[in-house]
Write a protein that holds these residues in place. Structure first.
Motif, PDB file in Angstrom:
ATOM      1  N   ARG A  74     -11.432  91.465 -86.158  1.00 45.11           N
ATOM      2  CA  ARG A  74     -12.834  91.645 -85.758  1.00 45.11           C
ATOM      3  C   ARG A  74     -12.776  92.396 -84.437  1.00 45.11           C
ATOM      4  O   ARG A  74     -12.156  91.939 -83.484  1.00 45.11           O
ATOM      5  N   ASP A 152     -15.865  85.330-100.967  1.00 43.79           N
ATOM      6  CA  ASP A 152     -17.151  84.643-101.115  1.00 43.79           C
ATOM      7  C   ASP A 152     -17.998  85.122-102.306  1.00 43.79           C
ATOM      8  O   ASP A 152     -18.930  84.451-102.696  1.00 43.79           O
ATOM      9  N   MET A 194     -15.089  76.972 -99.249  1.00 43.49           N
ATOM     10  CA  MET A 194     -15.566  78.081 -98.419  1.00 43.49           C
ATOM     11  C   MET A 194     -16.682  78.869 -99.110  1.00 43.49           C
ATOM     12  O   MET A 194     -17.057  78.567-100.236  1.00 43.49           O
ATOM     13  N   GLY A 195     -17.148  79.870 -98.420  1.00 42.26           N
ATOM     14  CA  GLY A 195     -18.187  80.736 -98.992  1.00 42.26           C
ATOM     15  C   GLY A 195     -19.219  81.149 -97.958  1.00 42.26           C
ATOM     16  O   GLY A 195     -20.214  81.776 -98.302  1.00 42.26           O
ATOM     17  N   GLU A 250     -19.619  75.178 -97.887  1.00 36.93           N
ATOM     18  CA  GLU A 250     -19.635  75.219 -96.410  1.00 36.93           C
ATOM     19  C   GLU A 250     -21.062  75.292 -95.843  1.00 36.93           C
ATOM     20  O   GLU A 250     -21.391  74.631 -94.880  1.00 36.93           O
ATOM     21  N   HIS A 286      -8.199  77.327 -95.475  1.00 37.88           N
ATOM     22  CA  HIS A 286      -7.699  78.685 -95.732  1.00 37.88           C
ATOM     23  C   HIS A 286      -6.688  78.809 -96.869  1.00 37.88           C
ATOM     24  O   HIS A 286      -6.318  79.932 -97.206  1.00 37.88           O
ATOM     25  N   ARG A 289      -7.935  81.164 -99.289  1.00 40.56           N
ATOM     26  CA  ARG A 289      -8.031  82.600 -98.993  1.00 40.56           C
ATOM     27  C   ARG A 289      -6.701  83.325 -99.131  1.00 40.56           C
ATOM     28  O   ARG A 289      -6.673  84.506 -99.468  1.00 40.56           O
TER      29      ARG A 289
HETATM   30  O1  F6P Z   1     -15.789  85.340 -95.560  1.00 40.18           O
HETATM   31  C1  F6P Z   1     -14.620  84.678 -95.884  1.00 40.18           C
HETATM   32  C2  F6P Z   1     -14.525  83.334 -95.214  1.00 40.18           C
HETATM   33  O2  F6P Z   1     -13.332  82.711 -95.630  1.00 40.18           O
HETATM   34  C3  F6P Z   1     -15.728  82.424 -95.448  1.00 40.18           C
HETATM   35  O3  F6P Z   1     -15.717  81.805 -96.690  1.00 40.18           O
HETATM   36  C4  F6P Z   1     -15.605  81.491 -94.269  1.00 40.18           C
HETATM   37  O4  F6P Z   1     -16.867  80.983 -93.918  1.00 40.18           O
HETATM   38  C5  F6P Z   1     -15.074  82.379 -93.180  1.00 40.18           C
HETATM   39  O5  F6P Z   1     -14.460  83.477 -93.812  1.00 40.18           O
HETATM   40  C6  F6P Z   1     -14.102  81.728 -92.254  1.00 40.18           C
HETATM   41  O6  F6P Z   1     -13.779  82.628 -91.245  1.00 40.18           O
HETATM   42  P1  F6P Z   1     -12.509  82.482 -90.300  1.00 40.18           P
HETATM   43  O7  F6P Z   1     -11.294  82.671 -91.159  1.00 40.18           O
HETATM   44  O8  F6P Z   1     -12.660  83.586 -89.314  1.00 40.18           O
HETATM   45  O9  F6P Z   1     -12.567  81.121 -89.716  1.00 40.18           O
END
Ligand code: F6P
Length: 365
Positions: A74, A152, A194-195, A250, A286, A289
């Protein structure tokens, strides 16, 4: 040949590396020169080695890799015009005026703004003496193409975002694991998935795992959801079910937009004067992810990556920036700005508690 850069931005998702691989190889296949921008927009601002020329073999094995092998971040600097000017300068230095970005809606919106601003950035580079006029002459137009990478599945206009099915698969596997232990102890589990603001993962995981109850933001439960949920679970238990699974997104909330947290649900299920279930909360986090992309995401990343390069080659200065979508099993291009505007409209309706309109907005897609 055309010089085309590829970048991943925002939260990583399974399949992003496969998308990079497809873009690199299709670029080379079409006689172009391929670049990868490392660390998202930060790499564009930092330039130098962060914008790396890619050869065919540089992306070998990337199709089955999780996350993004070129990194993501970011980036605050890109929010400022000065940062974007430096980014534009770095691109001109390498002769790049086409950028394919795989990321979420925030990253793609930023990209389209960059495109709109590009001619004025070129003027500034010349007027501040950073570039000679002839250097920017052939780069008066920036080509942007979006690929949607997100677990998401939160972009309107596409059936699936790159990564969402891998994440769903991982959630289902995790719930299966929990199922076995829940069954053994006759326990209840409240599982947070998540989402961000989108309930797709929660809804699909709940359906796929036969959850007893699902909370997702687009369809908040009725006023007396506490009693509803408990009576449904009571019924399931009376029918001999030894385990209870409640999936909470979430971003879950009630119709008054008060958050519904996994702990609130746990407290309800375990009340001694109620169901008195031995209840645990599991936040999957995570693990949802990372990890290897499923076959669908590899296919999506590859077909969409190839289409993104084709869109760059087809584009004229008047073509609006496209986003590559999947609609009814076909890869299509859509105007990026429209897809993002529709996504925002659904989110705004939820924030205004206009849930009927939010659902209609989704269904209309
Ligand atoms: O957008 C993907 C995501 O995994 C969302 O589901 C979740 O709310 C967010 O990113 C979490 O972000 P970070 O990994 O920056 O904590």
């Amino acid at each position: 040949g055309k010089r085309i850069a590829v970048m991943t931005s925002g939260g990583d998702s399974p399949g992003m590396s496969g998308a990079v691989r497809a873009v690199v190889r299709k670029t080379l296949d079409s006689g172009g020169i391929s670049y990868a921008v490392y660390e998202g927009y930060q790499g564009l601002v930092d330039g130098g080695d962060m914008i790396k020329e890619m050869r065919w073999e540089d992306v070998r094995g990337w199709l089955s890799a999780g996350g993004t092998l070129i990194g993501t971040a970011r980036c605050m600097a890109f929010m400022e015009r000065a940062g974007r000017l430096t980014a534009a300068n770095n691109m001109i230095e390498k002769g790049i005026d086409a950028l394919i970005i795989c990321g979420g809606d925030g990253s793609l919106t930023g990209a389209d703004k960059f495109r709109a601003e590009w001619p004025s950035l070129m003027d500034d580079l010349v007027s501040t003496g950073r570039r000679k006029k002839h250097e920017v002459e052939h780069h008066r137009h920036l080509n942007i193409v979006g690929l949607v990478g997100s677990i998401d599945n939160d972009l309107s206009g596409t059936d699936a975002t790159i990564g969402c099915y891998s994440s769903l698969e991982r959630i289902c596997q995790s719930i299966d694991c929990i199922d076995a232990t829940a069954f053994s102890h006759k326990r209840a589990f409240v599982i947070e998935v998540m989402g961000r603001h989108c309930g797709w993962l929660a809804l699909m995981a709940g359906v796929s795992c036969g959850a007893d109850f699902i909370f997702c933001p687009e369809n908040p439960p009725s006023e007396n959801w506490q009693e509803d949920m408990c009576s449904i679970i009571k019924k399931h238990r009376e029918m001999g079910k030894r385990k209870t699974i409640v999936v909470v997104a979430e971003g879950a909330h009630d119709r008054q937009l008060n958050p519904i947290s996994p702990n609130m649900v746990k407290d309800l299920l375990s009340r001694k004067d109620g169901l008195a279930l031995d209840t645990r909360v599991t936040t999957l986090g995570h693990v949802q992810r990372g990890g290897s992309p499923c076959a669908y995401d590899r296919m999506l990343a590859t077909l969409q990556g190839v289409e993104a390069v084709k869109a760059v080659l087809d584009s004229t200065p008047d073509t609006p920036s496209p986003v590559i979508c999947m609609v009814e099993n076909k890869i299509v291009r859509k105007p990026l700005v429209d897809a993002i505007a529709k996504t925002k409209e659904v989110a705004a309706n939820i924030a205004r508690k206009d849930f009927e309109a939010a659902l209609k907005g989704r269904d209309a897609e």
